[in-house]
Design an enzyme around this catalytic site. Structure first.
Site, short mmCIF file in Angstrom:
data_model
loop_
_atom_site.label_atom_id
_atom_site.label_comp_id
_atom_site.label_asym_id
_atom_site.label_seq_id
_atom_site.Cartn_x
_atom_site.Cartn_y
_atom_site.Cartn_z
N MET A 135 14.41 89.30 101.31
CA MET A 135 13.33 88.90 100.85
C MET A 135 13.22 89.29 99.17
O MET A 135 11.92 89.77 98.61
CB MET A 135 12.29 89.78 101.47
CG MET A 135 12.26 89.49 103.13
SD MET A 135 12.20 87.78 103.36
CE MET A 135 10.42 87.35 103.20
N ARG A 136 14.06 89.12 98.37
CA ARG A 136 14.06 89.15 96.97
C ARG A 136 14.40 88.02 96.28
O ARG A 136 15.41 87.34 96.62
CB ARG A 136 14.90 90.34 96.56
CG ARG A 136 14.62 91.82 97.41
CD ARG A 136 13.49 92.39 96.73
NE ARG A 136 13.10 93.61 97.32
CZ ARG A 136 12.28 94.27 96.91
NH1 ARG A 136 11.11 93.87 96.05
NH2 ARG A 136 11.99 95.49 97.64
N ASN A 157 20.80 80.00 100.81
CA ASN A 157 19.47 80.83 101.40
C ASN A 157 18.91 79.99 102.50
O ASN A 157 19.00 78.88 102.57
CB ASN A 157 18.45 80.93 100.49
CG ASN A 157 17.06 81.85 100.88
OD1 ASN A 157 17.18 82.84 101.55
ND2 ASN A 157 15.95 81.43 100.47
N HIS A 159 15.26 79.16 104.21
CA HIS A 159 13.91 79.25 104.18
C HIS A 159 13.08 78.80 105.27
O HIS A 159 13.35 77.85 106.07
CB HIS A 159 13.33 78.57 103.11
CG HIS A 159 11.96 78.60 102.84
ND1 HIS A 159 11.44 79.67 102.18
CD2 HIS A 159 10.89 77.88 102.93
CE1 HIS A 159 9.90 79.74 102.01
NE2 HIS A 159 9.83 78.38 102.51
C1 GRF Z 1 13.91 84.14 108.91
O1 GRF Z 1 12.68 83.29 109.41
C2 GRF Z 1 14.22 83.37 107.65
O2 GRF Z 1 14.00 82.24 107.46
C3 GRF Z 1 13.29 84.15 106.86
O3 GRF Z 1 13.30 85.41 107.21
C4 GRF Z 1 13.49 85.63 108.63
C5 GRF Z 1 14.61 86.31 108.77
O4 GRF Z 1 14.88 86.54 110.05
N1 GRF Z 1 13.59 84.06 105.04
P1 GRF Z 1 16.35 87.28 110.35
O5 GRF Z 1 16.38 88.78 109.47
O6 GRF Z 1 17.56 86.58 110.09
O7 GRF Z 1 16.17 87.79 111.92
#
Ligand code: GRF
Length: 266
Positions: A135-136, A157, A159
């Site tokens: 998340m960065r 990535n 999304h």
């Molecule tokens: C997922 O929905 C991904 O698309 C988003 O954050 C969530 C992460 O889930 N970026 P996880 O950590 O893979 O369970």
């Protein structure tokens, strides 16, 4: 069989996408091997998944770096090769009206964190870096040091929305609140903007009257676990090419964008 690629993974949370990719590597659906799991968050539960599969893990604590800068900005030691003017020109995360101070403190703190990430990653010699719920946002400082081969993108990535709709931190939430009738997930390469890089794959689901944010997340995640390993395998097979496309629009305006072309298996 294709070459086994070396994959680095970065996570911030539960790591269910990481798990899907570990499983696909172990079962041969991806011709690859995860060589490290890194996190910006010491409490990321997904780190346990790496440990369980005997994958080396590391943490670069972004939060403490950012707090340290806020308390004592003069104490921050910038990486020697950090050129803020170059980074400022390249970055496209912030809109033009963002205050210079805000952009500067973002770029400085992230570059400090990113230098530590690069140091941790250095010995692993990866072919591909996957962000699995990391998340960065990266600055061009980091991106340029991973994408060292011109024209070859190496950061992927996932999304939780159908890009280019709803970039940012809450894709499924934004999709739901907007009243969309379909939602989806997107795998893309990372460029200098936020969730703006070339799209590799997308999957969609229907949103019905009785859906809730939770049920949407559930539908979306199931698709993510299917789509992400498939896209990583396309990379491993050398089938992802990025091509700069140019289109002439009305009034002879030119629209240019780098897109992904998926090659057939030879
Ligand atoms: C997922 O929905 C991904 O698309 C988003 O954050 C969530 C992460 O889930 N970026 P996880 O950590 O893979 O369970």
């Amino acid at each position: 069989m294709d070459k086994i690629i070396r994959i680095g993974a970065l996570i911030s949370g539960g790591g269910t996408n990481l798990q899907a990719i570990i499983d696909a590597c172990e079962s041969g659906r991806i011709d690859g091997k995860i060589v490290f799991v890194g996190s910006d968050n010491p409490d990321a539960r997904g780190l346990e998944r790496g440990i369980k599969h005997k994958i080396p893990t590391f943490i670069v604590n972004y939060k403490s770096i950012i707090q340290g800068y806020k308390k004592e900005p003069e104490q921050v030691v910038m990486p020697d090769d950090f050129d803020i003017d170059d980074i400022l020109v390249k970055q496209s995360i912030f809109p033009d009206n963002t205050s210079a101070e805000k952009i500067k403190s973002f770029l400085i703190t992230r570059a400090v964190a990113e230098a530590k990430l690069l140091e941790e990653m250095k010995s692993y010699q990866i072919d591909l870096l996957i962000l699995a719920g990391f998340m960065r946002n990266f600055t061009p400082y980091f991106i340029d040091r991973v994408n060292t081969n011109p024209g070859v993108q190496r950061i992927m990535n996932i999304h939780p929305a159908l890009l280019p709709a709803f970039p940012g931190v809450d894709g499924y939430g934004d999709t739901f609140r907007y009243g969309c009738k379909v939602g989806g997930c997107t795998i893309h390469f990372v460029d200098y903007g936020e969730d703006s890089g070339p799209i590799i794959g997308q999957k969609t689901f229907q949103i019905n009257e009785d859906d809730t944010l939770d049920s949407i997340k559930e539908k979306g995640l199931k698709l993510e676990w299917d789509l992400y390993p498939k896209c990583v395998q396309l990379f491993a097979q050398g089938r992802l090419k990025t091509v700069k496309m140019s289109h002439t629009l009305q009034k002879n305006k030119i629209y240019q964008r780098t897109v992904v072309k998926i090659a057939q298996l030879a």
